[in-house]
Motif scaffolding. Structure first.
Motif, PDB file in Angstrom:
ATOM      1  N   VAL A  13       5.812   5.111  -5.055  1.00 44.37           N
ATOM      2  CA  VAL A  13       6.579   4.743  -3.993  1.00 44.37           C
ATOM      3  C   VAL A  13       7.788   4.738  -4.187  1.00 44.37           C
ATOM      4  CG1 VAL A  13       8.206   2.496  -3.361  1.00 44.37           C
ATOM      5  CG2 VAL A  13       5.568   1.976  -3.415  1.00 44.37           C
TER       6      VAL A  13
ATOM      7  N   SER B 244      -5.682  -1.263 -11.536  1.00 42.42           N
ATOM      8  CA  SER B 244      -4.858  -0.417 -11.618  1.00 42.42           C
ATOM      9  C   SER B 244      -5.893   0.766 -10.838  1.00 42.42           C
ATOM     10  CB  SER B 244      -4.426  -0.178 -12.590  1.00 42.42           C
ATOM     11  OG  SER B 244      -3.299   1.428 -12.620  1.00 42.42           O
TER      12      SER B 244
ATOM     13  N   ASN C 239      -3.070   3.909  -3.004  1.00 42.97           N
ATOM     14  CA  ASN C 239      -2.952   2.616  -3.687  1.00 42.97           C
ATOM     15  C   ASN C 239      -2.595   1.323  -3.003  1.00 42.97           C
ATOM     16  OD1 ASN C 239      -3.874   1.469  -5.999  1.00 42.97           O
ATOM     17  ND2 ASN C 239      -1.765   2.060  -6.795  1.00 42.97           N
TER      18      ASN C 239
ATOM     19  N   SER D  88       1.041  -0.863  -0.118  1.00 45.84           N
ATOM     20  CA  SER D  88       0.075  -0.017   0.016  1.00 45.84           C
ATOM     21  C   SER D  88       0.852   1.483  -0.287  1.00 45.84           C
ATOM     22  CB  SER D  88      -1.297   0.159   0.667  1.00 45.84           C
ATOM     23  OG  SER D  88       0.038  -0.281   2.184  1.00 45.84           O
ATOM     24  N   SER D  89       1.059   2.394  -0.951  1.00 47.73           N
ATOM     25  CA  SER D  89       1.132   3.605  -0.994  1.00 47.73           C
ATOM     26  C   SER D  89       0.099   5.032  -1.441  1.00 47.73           C
ATOM     27  CB  SER D  89       1.979   3.448  -2.376  1.00 47.73           C
ATOM     28  OG  SER D  89       1.740   2.943  -2.867  1.00 47.73           O
TER      29      SER D  89
ATOM     30  N   SER E 222       1.845   2.074  -8.940  1.00 49.78           N
ATOM     31  CA  SER E 222       2.164   1.900  -6.875  1.00 49.78           C
ATOM     32  C   SER E 222       3.520   2.059  -7.947  1.00 49.78           C
ATOM     33  CB  SER E 222       2.354   0.502  -6.952  1.00 49.78           C
ATOM     34  OG  SER E 222       1.006   0.160  -6.455  1.00 49.78           O
TER      35      SER E 222
ATOM     36  N   CYS F 222       6.407   3.020   1.548  1.00 52.33           N
ATOM     37  CA  CYS F 222       5.117   1.475   1.276  1.00 52.33           C
ATOM     38  C   CYS F 222       4.359   0.330   2.286  1.00 52.33           C
ATOM     39  CB  CYS F 222       4.787   1.765   0.480  1.00 52.33           C
ATOM     40  SG  CYS F 222       6.771   0.138   0.046  1.00 52.33           S
TER      41      CYS F 222
ATOM     42  N   ILE G  33       9.330  -3.987  -8.755  1.00 51.49           N
ATOM     43  CA  ILE G  33       7.425  -3.145  -8.916  1.00 51.49           C
ATOM     44  C   ILE G  33       8.512  -2.744 -10.505  1.00 51.49           C
ATOM     45  CG2 ILE G  33       6.313  -1.420  -8.159  1.00 51.49           C
ATOM     46  CD1 ILE G  33       6.855  -1.430  -6.033  1.00 51.49           C
TER      47      ILE G  33
ATOM     48  N   MET H 110      -1.687  -2.778  -4.566  1.00 53.26           N
ATOM     49  CA  MET H 110      -0.507  -3.333  -5.268  1.00 53.26           C
ATOM     50  C   MET H 110      -0.632  -4.726  -4.545  1.00 53.26           C
ATOM     51  SD  MET H 110       2.891  -2.644  -6.649  1.00 53.26           S
ATOM     52  CE  MET H 110       3.346  -4.627  -7.197  1.00 53.26           C
TER      53      MET H 110
ATOM     54  N   ASN I 135       3.190  -0.379 -13.537  1.00 52.42           N
ATOM     55  CA  ASN I 135       2.483  -0.613 -12.594  1.00 52.42           C
ATOM     56  C   ASN I 135       2.039   0.453 -11.597  1.00 52.42           C
ATOM     57  OD1 ASN I 135       2.122  -3.061 -13.069  1.00 52.42           O
ATOM     58  ND2 ASN I 135       3.137  -3.588 -10.850  1.00 52.42           N
TER      59      ASN I 135
END
Ligand SMILES: Cc1cc2nc3c(=O)[nH]c(=O)nc-3n(C[C@H](O)[C@H](O)[C@H](O)COP(=O)(O)O)c2cc1C
Length: 186
Positions: free
Chosen positions: A66, A92, A35, A27-28, A62, A72, A56, A37, A60
């Protein structure tokens, strides 16, 4: 001792044997938006400081979040969240708010701005400490600066990706081999 009969195997698929650490949710937060992923490609790099390497993909959403926020949370989901974990990986944050869509609760981090996912068994607040491998390998080196772990169960039923749509669910534990370990390797 058993000897195996072996065949040639496509090198692009050997990841199936190496991957199965727990699937995690990253999570970020960036520019006022949260968000999430799904991530399988991570590895422990050091325990003091507590460093984790994460792949990553640059496409993405994210990736940018990030990289730019330099923070994150690595969240550990359990098997009851498996469908949600796949759906988070199929969508997304460019298009949807994943916390709202998947009815997950964002709890503020204590050391960083990114949110913790309350429904996950554990949450590790991370800071990006080395970005030198991002351009070449999309590899983010993170330091865990704060960890929140459920009091029970001691061994959660985590999910581990084996490729081709198959998850392994963590199961049996044994201490049978513990006495064989060098103490420093425990
Ligand atoms: C089981 C599973 C494992 C995944 N592992 C990774 C991974 O290690 N790294 C990665 O970049 N994407 C991984 N993905 C894909 C991302 O989760 C997916 O692209 C996601 O939609 C990205 O969301 P975002 O655009 O909101 O950042 C995985 C997806 C699934 C379902």
């Amino acid at each position: 001792m058993k000897v195996y009969d072996k065949k040639d195997f496509p090198v692009a698929q050997i990841r199936r044997f190496l991957e199965p650490g727990p699937i995690v949710l990253v999570s970020s937060a960036w520019s006022g938006r949260n968000n999430i992923m799904t991530m399988g490609w991570h590895m422990v790099m050091e325990f003091q400081p507590s460093l984790i390497g994460c792949y990553i993909w640059s496409e993405n959403h994210s990736f940018q979040m990030v990289r730019d926020s330099k923070e994150c949370v690595i969240n550990i989901p359990t098997v009851d969240l498996a469908s949600t974990v796949v759906e988070i990986g199929n969508s997304s944050g460019r298009d949807i708010d994943k916390f709202a869509t998947f009815k997950l609760t964002a709890r503020p981090g204590t050391r960083i701005g990114a949110p913790l996912i309350e429904q996950c068994y554990a949450n590790f607040e991370c800071k990006l400490v080395d970005s030198s491998l991002i351009r070449k390998y999309s590899l983010f080196v993170l330091e865990v600066v704060k960890a929140h772990v459920a009091r029970s169960p001691r061994y959660p039923r985590t999910i581990h990706y084996r490729g081709d749509g198959v998850f392994m669910i963590s199961g049996e534990n044994t201490s049978r081999y513990r006495k064989r370990f060098k103490p420093q390797n425990l």
